[in-house]
Scaffold this motif. Structure first.
Motif, PDB file in Angstrom:
ATOM      1  N   SER A 147      -1.946  -4.569   4.352  1.00  0.00           N
ATOM      2  CA  SER A 147      -2.131  -4.293   2.883  1.00  0.00           C
ATOM      3  C   SER A 147      -3.524  -4.250   2.492  1.00  0.00           C
ATOM      4  O   SER A 147      -4.443  -4.892   3.060  1.00  0.00           O
ATOM      5  N   SER A 148      -3.692  -3.372   1.571  1.00  0.00           N
ATOM      6  CA  SER A 148      -5.211  -3.318   0.827  1.00  0.00           C
ATOM      7  C   SER A 148      -5.315  -3.658  -0.508  1.00  0.00           C
ATOM      8  O   SER A 148      -6.116  -3.426  -1.105  1.00  0.00           O
ATOM      9  N   SER A 149      -4.130  -4.022  -1.103  1.00  0.00           N
ATOM     10  CA  SER A 149      -4.020  -4.359  -2.558  1.00  0.00           C
ATOM     11  C   SER A 149      -3.839  -5.832  -3.105  1.00  0.00           C
ATOM     12  O   SER A 149      -3.767  -5.976  -4.154  1.00  0.00           O
ATOM     13  N   LEU A 153      -9.031  -9.498  -2.302  1.00  0.00           N
ATOM     14  CA  LEU A 153      -9.791  -8.696  -1.359  1.00  0.00           C
ATOM     15  C   LEU A 153     -10.915  -7.994  -2.100  1.00  0.00           C
ATOM     16  O   LEU A 153     -12.044  -7.525  -1.510  1.00  0.00           O
ATOM     17  N   SER A 154     -10.714  -7.631  -3.425  1.00  0.00           N
ATOM     18  CA  SER A 154     -11.664  -7.088  -4.193  1.00  0.00           C
ATOM     19  C   SER A 154     -12.269  -5.716  -3.987  1.00  0.00           C
ATOM     20  O   SER A 154     -13.492  -5.771  -3.697  1.00  0.00           O
ATOM     21  N   TRP A 210     -13.275  -0.929   3.200  1.00  0.00           N
ATOM     22  CA  TRP A 210     -12.315  -1.868   2.693  1.00  0.00           C
ATOM     23  C   TRP A 210     -12.215  -2.800   3.404  1.00  0.00           C
ATOM     24  O   TRP A 210     -12.239  -2.813   4.798  1.00  0.00           O
ATOM     25  N   ARG A 211     -11.655  -4.186   3.131  1.00  0.00           N
ATOM     26  CA  ARG A 211     -11.032  -5.142   3.829  1.00  0.00           C
ATOM     27  C   ARG A 211      -9.550  -5.210   3.627  1.00  0.00           C
ATOM     28  O   ARG A 211      -8.943  -4.870   2.730  1.00  0.00           O
TER      29      ARG A 211
END
Length: 235
Positions: A147-149, A153-154, A210-211
């Protein structure tokens, strides 16, 4: 002067002269063929024909007849032995239909069955064993996609390219990202293009920075591929 020979000498001279004349005449006859004609006249024709007849061909004797097979001796089957004389029938004791007046009367009962047979009849047959149940199917592994949401994670939103904004370019890009177990993206490629190369490259560079929350299999973090959709829409 004349020579006079006696008669005996003259006779001998005549005989010698006659013999010589005969031989001379015979030689002349042989040379001239008179002797052959004389012989043909003297010897009959059929005798000459028999003398000069060609020899008859020899007739070969007929081949000997094939030897006939000797008659095989006829084997005489042994005569079956004579059946033994049946023994004379013995007198049998027959029950009289009318019992004697003083004969004892009673009721006959059947013999009791053996106890082993009674036990076998009374006990029911054992039921056949039931087949073993199949082993339980193992449950499929529980899979959690990355997941990236997540709020913590900002991850910043992807910047809109100024030239694309000026030209009115917009669309949706789907980027396939390989996310490691520690949540970082190691590689990515464009799976579905927006139709504009500037928007595709901006989305590709953004997702690599991204993280992510790593994917998990049965609760254990595992590296796996993940599709990230990014939309470019003008306000």
């Amino acid at each position: 002067m004349t020579f006079y020979a006696p008669p005996s000498v003259q006779r001998r001279l005549l005989i010698v002269a006659a013999v010589l004349s005969f031989h001379v005449a015979g030689l002349w006859a042989l040379q001239s063929g008179l002797l052959r004609r004389a012989v043909e006249r003297v010897i009959p024709v059929h005798i000459m024909a028999e003398l000069i007849e060609a020899p008859q061909p020899e007739i070969a004797p007929p081949p000997p007849a094939p030897p006939t097979e000797k008659a095989r001796p006829v084997s005489t089957a042994p005569k079956p032995p004579k059946p033994a004389a049946a023994p004379a029938p013995q007198p049998l004791a027959l029950a009289s239909p009318t019992p004697a007046p003083d004969a004892p009367t009673g009721v006959t009962e059947p013999d009791p069955a053996p106890p082993a047979l009674l036990a076998a009849v009374s006990e029911p047959a054992p039921a056949p064993p039931s087949p073993p149940s199949p082993p339980a199917t193992p449950a499929p592994p529980r899979l959690e996609l990355p997941s990236s949401s997540a709020d913590y994670l900002s991850n910043p939103r992807p910047p809109y390219p100024p030239l694309s904004k000026r030209l009115g370019e917009q669309g949706k890009v789907v980027v396939r990202v390989f996310i490691e177990a520690n949540g970082t993206a190691s590689k990515a490629d464009v799976r579905s293009s927006s139709g504009y190369d500037r928007l595709d490259q901006t989305a590709l560079q953004t997702v690599l920075k991204w993280r992510y929350v790593p994917g998990k299999r049965n609760g254990v973090a595992e590296a796996m591929w993940f599709n990230v959709p990014i939309s470019f829409v003008l306000d």
